[in-house]
Design a protein around this motif. Sequence first.
Motif, PDB file in Angstrom:
ATOM      1  N   ILE A  12       0.599  -1.090  -0.159  1.00 39.60           N
ATOM      2  CA  ILE A  12      -0.145   0.022   0.171  1.00 39.60           C
ATOM      3  C   ILE A  12       1.077   1.418   0.480  1.00 39.60           C
ATOM      4  N   VAL A  13       1.167   2.154  -1.267  1.00 41.28           N
ATOM      5  CA  VAL A  13       2.065   3.364  -1.314  1.00 41.28           C
ATOM      6  C   VAL A  13       0.560   4.048  -1.571  1.00 41.28           C
ATOM      7  N   VAL A  14       0.944   5.256  -0.846  1.00 40.40           N
ATOM      8  CA  VAL A  14       0.287   6.167  -1.334  1.00 40.40           C
ATOM      9  C   VAL A  14       0.261   7.530  -1.789  1.00 40.40           C
ATOM     10  N   GLU A  32      -3.546   9.350   5.534  1.00 39.46           N
ATOM     11  CA  GLU A  32      -4.461   8.317   4.665  1.00 39.46           C
ATOM     12  C   GLU A  32      -3.305   6.888   4.330  1.00 39.46           C
ATOM     13  N   TRP A  33      -2.633   6.435   4.613  1.00 32.10           N
ATOM     14  CA  TRP A  33      -1.742   5.203   4.709  1.00 32.10           C
ATOM     15  C   TRP A  33      -3.206   4.271   5.442  1.00 32.10           C
ATOM     16  N   VAL A  34      -3.066   4.868   6.584  1.00 25.89           N
ATOM     17  CA  VAL A  34      -4.032   4.107   7.830  1.00 25.89           C
ATOM     18  C   VAL A  34      -5.567   3.546   7.138  1.00 25.89           C
ATOM     19  N   HIS A  73       5.539   5.525   6.531  1.00 24.71           N
ATOM     20  CA  HIS A  73       7.528   6.953   6.550  1.00 24.71           C
ATOM     21  C   HIS A  73       6.075   7.480   5.341  1.00 24.71           C
ATOM     22  N   TYR A  74       6.727   8.410   5.455  1.00 23.02           N
ATOM     23  CA  TYR A  74       6.724   9.755   4.070  1.00 23.02           C
ATOM     24  C   TYR A  74       7.633  10.558   3.602  1.00 23.02           C
ATOM     25  N   TRP A  94       4.229   5.320   2.538  1.00 25.37           N
ATOM     26  CA  TRP A  94       3.722   3.398   2.906  1.00 25.37           C
ATOM     27  C   TRP A  94       4.291   2.876   4.393  1.00 25.37           C
ATOM     28  N   ALA A  95       4.740   1.710   4.583  1.00 25.09           N
ATOM     29  CA  ALA A  95       4.405   1.344   5.641  1.00 25.09           C
ATOM     30  C   ALA A  95       5.714   0.132   5.267  1.00 25.09           C
TER      31      ALA A  95
END
Length: 102
Positions: A12-14, A32-34, A73-74, A94-95
Amino acid sequence: MARHRRLDPVEIVVRVGDTDPDTGGNEEAYQEWVYRAREAGWEVTESTGFREPRDGGTECGLVDVEGLAYRVHYGLRVRVDLGEGAPVLGYAAWAEPVPGDD
């Protein structure tokens, strides 16, 4: 009954903010990632919630995804085509999993 495949949390990459980090920002990227991870079907618990990255780092929060810890992360992560020739890197959230103490 067939179960659909969920994206792994690391997939999941936003995109957030294009090429300007202030357009999106760390807190928006984290939230947004959550949101996207939950939308993908994962049960996400905000461990410590949002926090400002330290010393120029990219980590902006810690979450628990169904029993495994992940750092959100951002930073510069995705390819952006500005239509002016050469592509550049743009900002995204991303995580990454936090390895356990095995």
